[in-house]
Design an enzyme around this catalytic site. Structure first.
Site, PDB file in Angstrom:
ATOM      1  N   THR A  42       1.828  21.459 -18.155  1.00  5.85           N
ATOM      2  CA  THR A  42       3.013  21.154 -18.967  1.00  5.85           C
ATOM      3  C   THR A  42       3.320  19.656 -18.892  1.00  5.85           C
ATOM      4  OG1 THR A  42       3.871  23.356 -18.584  1.00  5.85           O
ATOM      5  CG2 THR A  42       5.464  21.690 -19.281  1.00  5.85           C
ATOM      6  N   GLY A  51      -1.965   6.384 -12.012  1.00  9.24           N
ATOM      7  CA  GLY A  51      -3.215   5.631 -12.000  1.00  9.24           C
ATOM      8  C   GLY A  51      -4.339   6.393 -11.322  1.00  9.24           C
ATOM      9  N   GLN A  89      -2.778  -2.670 -12.451  1.00  6.31           N
ATOM     10  CA  GLN A  89      -2.022  -3.877 -12.079  1.00  6.31           C
ATOM     11  C   GLN A  89      -1.836  -4.825 -13.262  1.00  6.31           C
ATOM     12  OE1 GLN A  89      -0.455  -4.629  -9.230  1.00  6.31           O
ATOM     13  NE2 GLN A  89      -1.110  -2.787  -8.172  1.00  6.31           N
ATOM     14  N   HIS A 125       4.701   3.257 -12.725  1.00  4.11           N
ATOM     15  CA  HIS A 125       5.606   2.656 -11.742  1.00  4.11           C
ATOM     16  C   HIS A 125       5.287   1.218 -11.374  1.00  4.11           C
ATOM     17  CE1 HIS A 125       3.227   3.068  -7.873  1.00  4.11           C
ATOM     18  NE2 HIS A 125       2.526   3.885  -8.643  1.00  4.11           N
ATOM     19  N   SER A 180      -0.560   3.047 -14.922  1.00  8.12           N
ATOM     20  CA  SER A 180       0.413   3.761 -14.088  1.00  8.12           C
ATOM     21  C   SER A 180       1.820   3.245 -14.383  1.00  8.12           C
ATOM     22  CB  SER A 180       0.062   3.511 -12.619  1.00  8.12           C
ATOM     23  OG  SER A 180       1.059   4.062 -11.805  1.00  8.12           O
ATOM     24  N   ASN A 220      -5.276  -5.465  -7.095  1.00 13.46           N
ATOM     25  CA  ASN A 220      -3.944  -5.194  -6.553  1.00 13.46           C
ATOM     26  C   ASN A 220      -3.610  -6.029  -5.321  1.00 13.46           C
ATOM     27  OD1 ASN A 220      -6.101  -3.201  -6.096  1.00 13.46           O
ATOM     28  ND2 ASN A 220      -4.801  -2.507  -4.427  1.00 13.46           N
ATOM     29  N   CYS A 262      -2.862   0.563   8.655  1.00 13.04           N
ATOM     30  CA  CYS A 262      -3.038   1.369   9.861  1.00 13.04           C
ATOM     31  C   CYS A 262      -3.411   2.776   9.447  1.00 13.04           C
ATOM     32  CB  CYS A 262      -1.722   1.456  10.626  1.00 13.04           C
ATOM     33  SG  CYS A 262      -1.455   0.023  11.644  1.00 13.04           S
TER      34      CYS A 262
END
Ligand code: PLP
Length: 380
Positions: free
Chosen positions: A237, A71, A179, A201, A199, A151, A325
């Protein structure tokens, strides 16, 4: 300890069918698609076939699909590629304050190169008003980039209306759909989308593979120079196992959209209604109508969201908070701040995102654990 995973907006596991489809391309079918012998040429065909399947699902042309590393790269490639190619026509870009950092930081980068960016504020539920998009357009506007679904709070934007406005004014329209793909039915032509990021995943495909759809009529500049792969638009590639994987994951997601959404909604609605019954002083963030089925983002006033995430993690529960954080400082989510939430409430947010392996029993365990942890944290 049993792991109960409720962070599907962060990433998902790879579906077994997807993994099995990918495995041969790590071992026996390892040829470079640019090579002239059979194990190379066969992989070129594999990529062509993947592109055809993806174009059919998304309703676009085969030569408008490009494979990327995910993404973030798709967002960078599209936004920078359009901006630099069209600078002579104008230097203005419209986006929103609730975009992922892949878009926000790309826009900030472009500001250093003379582009001007308007960051639109959503309403208090996290929805961008198409009328605000229209008002922001000037004669220098070359690109509108508004995400399909957020997201953090899961809000689904009025993409079709924004696309219509962009078309009317002759401005390119990109939507970060990272998303949304795998959760929502995406129809590129119907929604007037001219560029889109995906994306792998996020919908049970592998990490490190993405898709950029770029309308063939877009005036575009190559950002990643190298070999002639991806029709000179993205050198490097090709990730053949990744391409096979993301294609299989998209096919599976597309075939199961209705039942998947039904499952997620059932768990999410049960979770929210139980939280409302069990825990006082909470705030549900985002819009309950225009929202991804698996997303629940709730502020538990008076607690630190990161501490809650850590307490849940001790019980094997994976969730995420409304703050991050970095360099020793806790920063509230830019999305929650953009919808007008005070800092203390933003810092008390917990994001739960459901997925296909979650069950009612796991959700009950999650609810009991949150109830117990919130009580403890509110006493501290
Ligand atoms: N855009 C959105 C809306 C996202 O949620 C994410 C990842 O969380 C990305 C872009 C970046 O995608 P990737 O992790 O594939 O680089």
């Amino acid at each position: 300890m049993k792991i109960r995973y409720f962070d599907h907006a962060a990433t998902t596991s790879v579906d077994e069918e997807v993994l099995n489809a990918m495995i041969p391309y790590f071992s026996e079918n390892y040829g470079n698609p640019s090579s002239l012998y059979s194990i190379g040429k066969e992989n070129k065909e594999v990529i062509n076939l993947a592109r055809m399947k993806i174009a059919t699902i998304l309703n676009c042309k085969v030569n408008e699909i490009y494979f990327t590393s995910g993404g973030t790269e798709s967002d960078n490639m599209i936004i920078k590629g359009i901006a630099f190619a069209n600078k002579r026509y104008g230097n203005h870009i419209i986006t929103s304050k609730i975009e992922h950092h892949a878009v926000l930081n790309t826009c900030e980068f472009l500001e250093r190169f003379g582009f001007r960016v308007t960051y639109l504020t959503p309403n208090s539920k996290g929805i961008i008003n198409p009328a605000d998009v229209e008002r922001a357009i000037t004669r220098n506007t070359i690109l509108i980039s508004i995400m399909y679904a957020n997201n953090e709070i899961g809000t689904i934007q009025p993409v079709e209306k924004i696309g219509e406005i962009a078309k009317r004014y002759g401005v390119y329209f990109h939507t970060d759909s990272v998303q949304a793909v795998g959760n929502e039915k995406i129809d590129i032509k119907k929604s007037n989308i001219e560029a889109l990021s995906i994306s792998g995943h996020k919908f049970y495909g592998p990490k490190g593979i993405g898709i950029a759809y770029i309308n063939e009529k877009i005036n575009f500049m190559t950002i990643q120079d190298g070999g002639h792969q991806e029709r000179d638009k993205r050198g490097g590639t090709e990730n053949v196992p990744g391409i096979v994987g993301i294609t299989k994951a998209l096919e599976i997601a597309n075939a199961n959209l209705t039942s998947y959404n039904r499952h997620l909604k059932e768990l999410r609605n049960y979770y929210i209604s139980e939280i409302q019954k069990r825990i006082p002083n909470i705030k549900i963030n985002g819009d309950m109508n225009s929202r991804l089925s698996g997303n629940a983002n709730i502020s538990f006033s008076g607690i630190d969201g990161n501490k809650l995430v850590e307490m849940l993690a001790e019980k094997g529960i994976c969730t995420s908070s409304g703050s991050a954080c970095s360099a020793g400082f806790v920063n509230s989510s830019h999305v929650l701040l953009a919808i007008g939430m005070p800092n203390f409430l933003a810092k008390s947010a917990l994001r739960v995102t459901f997925g296909k392996e979650n069950t009612i029993d796991d959700t009950k365990f999650l609810l009991d654990s949150i109830e117990e942890s919130v009580k403890i944290l509110r006493k501290i």
